[in-house]
Every structure is written in structure tokens, then in C-alpha cells.
Design an enzyme around this catalytic site. Sequence first.
Site, PDB file in Angstrom:
ATOM      1  N   ASP A 108       8.690   5.968 -25.620  1.00 21.53           N
ATOM      2  CA  ASP A 108       9.507   4.772 -25.419  1.00 21.53           C
ATOM      3  C   ASP A 108      10.534   4.583 -26.536  1.00 21.53           C
ATOM      4  OD1 ASP A 108       7.679   4.384 -23.416  1.00 21.53           O
ATOM      5  OD2 ASP A 108       6.960   2.445 -24.141  1.00 21.53           O
ATOM      6  N   ASP A 109      11.596   3.896 -26.192  1.00 17.96           N
ATOM      7  CA  ASP A 109      12.571   3.296 -27.131  1.00 17.96           C
ATOM      8  C   ASP A 109      13.715   4.194 -27.576  1.00 17.96           C
ATOM      9  OD1 ASP A 109      10.785   1.226 -26.923  1.00 17.96           O
ATOM     10  OD2 ASP A 109      10.260   1.132 -29.049  1.00 17.96           O
ATOM     11  N   HIS A 165      14.022   1.279 -19.766  1.00 18.52           N
ATOM     12  CA  HIS A 165      13.242   0.428 -20.682  1.00 18.52           C
ATOM     13  C   HIS A 165      14.112  -0.765 -21.110  1.00 18.52           C
ATOM     14  CE1 HIS A 165       9.712  -0.150 -23.168  1.00 18.52           C
ATOM     15  NE2 HIS A 165      10.323   0.055 -24.308  1.00 18.52           N
ATOM     16  N   HIS A 208      16.193  -3.671 -24.957  1.00 17.40           N
ATOM     17  CA  HIS A 208      14.777  -3.789 -25.306  1.00 17.40           C
ATOM     18  C   HIS A 208      14.341  -5.256 -25.259  1.00 17.40           C
ATOM     19  CE1 HIS A 208      10.943  -2.948 -27.455  1.00 17.40           C
ATOM     20  NE2 HIS A 208      11.076  -1.797 -26.827  1.00 17.40           N
ATOM     21  N   HIS A 252       6.182   6.738 -29.110  1.00 16.00           N
ATOM     22  CA  HIS A 252       7.537   6.199 -29.259  1.00 16.00           C
ATOM     23  C   HIS A 252       8.443   7.209 -29.948  1.00 16.00           C
ATOM     24  CE1 HIS A 252       5.122   2.632 -28.581  1.00 16.00           C
ATOM     25  NE2 HIS A 252       6.235   2.011 -28.220  1.00 16.00           N
TER      26      HIS A 252
HETATM   27 ZN   LIG Z   1       9.671  -0.397 -26.267  1.00 16.38          ZN
END
Ligand SMILES: [Zn+2]
Length: 206
Positions: free
Chosen positions: A33-34, A84, A88, A172
Site C-alpha cells: 500500500d501507499d 487507494h 490517502h 507498505h
Molecule cells: Zn494506506
Amino acid sequence: MIIEQPARWLRWLYPHALWRVNPNEHSVYLTFDDGPIPEATPFILDVLDQYDAKATFFMVGDNVRKYPELFEEVKRRGHLVGNHTYHHLGSFKHFTLTYAVDVTKADALIHSRFFRPPHGWLRHSVYWWVKQNYRVVMWDVVTRDYSKYLTGEDVLNNVKRYTRNGSIITFHDSLKSIDKLRYALPKALEWLKNEGYEFKVFTEKD
Ligand SMILES: [Zn+2]
């Protein structure tokens, strides 16, 4: 543990979301993620290649805007991408419309039917909107690689302790996690491979 392996009551809050894939299949679903960011994503891509593993990257739209070549590189190496949100967004602070606009803006860059909400939380009104338009993917194992209280060794141990058939495992590609992942990711993949797990990405039927 409630954080590393979400409890049943939490899963019931979002009954249509995907928390774990087939429990009868000896497979895992690695997710990141991210990202994408140059400080973390290229390292992760190289480790995945070493183990011939495909993964799913839930990307922040603003990072895709900043690093379009990294976005393309992730896809070129055969990985799946997911949405995503653009900024954020945590969904409790925002109106449904604001959230929907942000997700749609990210979709214009990412083009994916898979969505993961930042922080794993969605207001119910937002959840209903999102699930009409996307496949919501949560997780079965949180490695907590983002935590400043954990070491790379702890992250690796979380993978070993909580992974089971069909687990969706969350890492992440972020500044907070990359130091831990430099240690934990190659070792985690080595361990998963030795345990006989197959690395998979989501398909239309998931
Ligand atoms: Zn995230």
C-alpha cells in the site's frame, strides 16, 4: 491479535469486502500500500522478481501522478494495481461525495476495479458507494511494517505467525516501512516459498 489478524466482528462490518481468498488453497496474496515511491518500490520489485512472485500494489493517486514511470514499471513487471484513493483519505473526516470524487480521480490514473480504503475504515455511506463501483479488498494479515515500535525481525515474525491458506498479506511501499522491509521482505518470501505457498494476484472472480 486484533491488529495483525482482523477479528470476525470487524470483517462483518464490511461483509462484501474480500478479507481472505480460498482457505482450501495453499496460496498467499501479497499486497503493498501507499506507493509508488522511488525510495521503496524499486527495491520491492527486485525482491519480488527474485522469488518470481506477483503482488498487488494499492496506489495513492498523487504518487502515481508524481512517479508515472514507476507506475508503468510495476505493471510492466506483471503486478496488479489497485486504487487507494488520490490523497490517502481517511473516510471518517470526509463526506461521501468528497470521498467519491477522490477515488474517481485516482481511478483516472490507475484504472483498476480493486480498491483498498486507507486505514481499512470506511463510513457506511462511503462503503455502499465504493462497493457498487469497486471490489473492496481488505486483508487477513497486517505485518505492521509501518510501526516505529517494530523491527524488521518483528515484521518477519508477524508473517510467519499469522499467514495461512488464502491469506491476503499487507505490506507498505512507504518511507515508514522500507527499512524494515529491506530485512523482512526477502526473508518472508523465502519462508513462504519454503512453506510451499504459491504467490497469487486477484482475478475477476475474486
Ligand atoms: Zn494506506
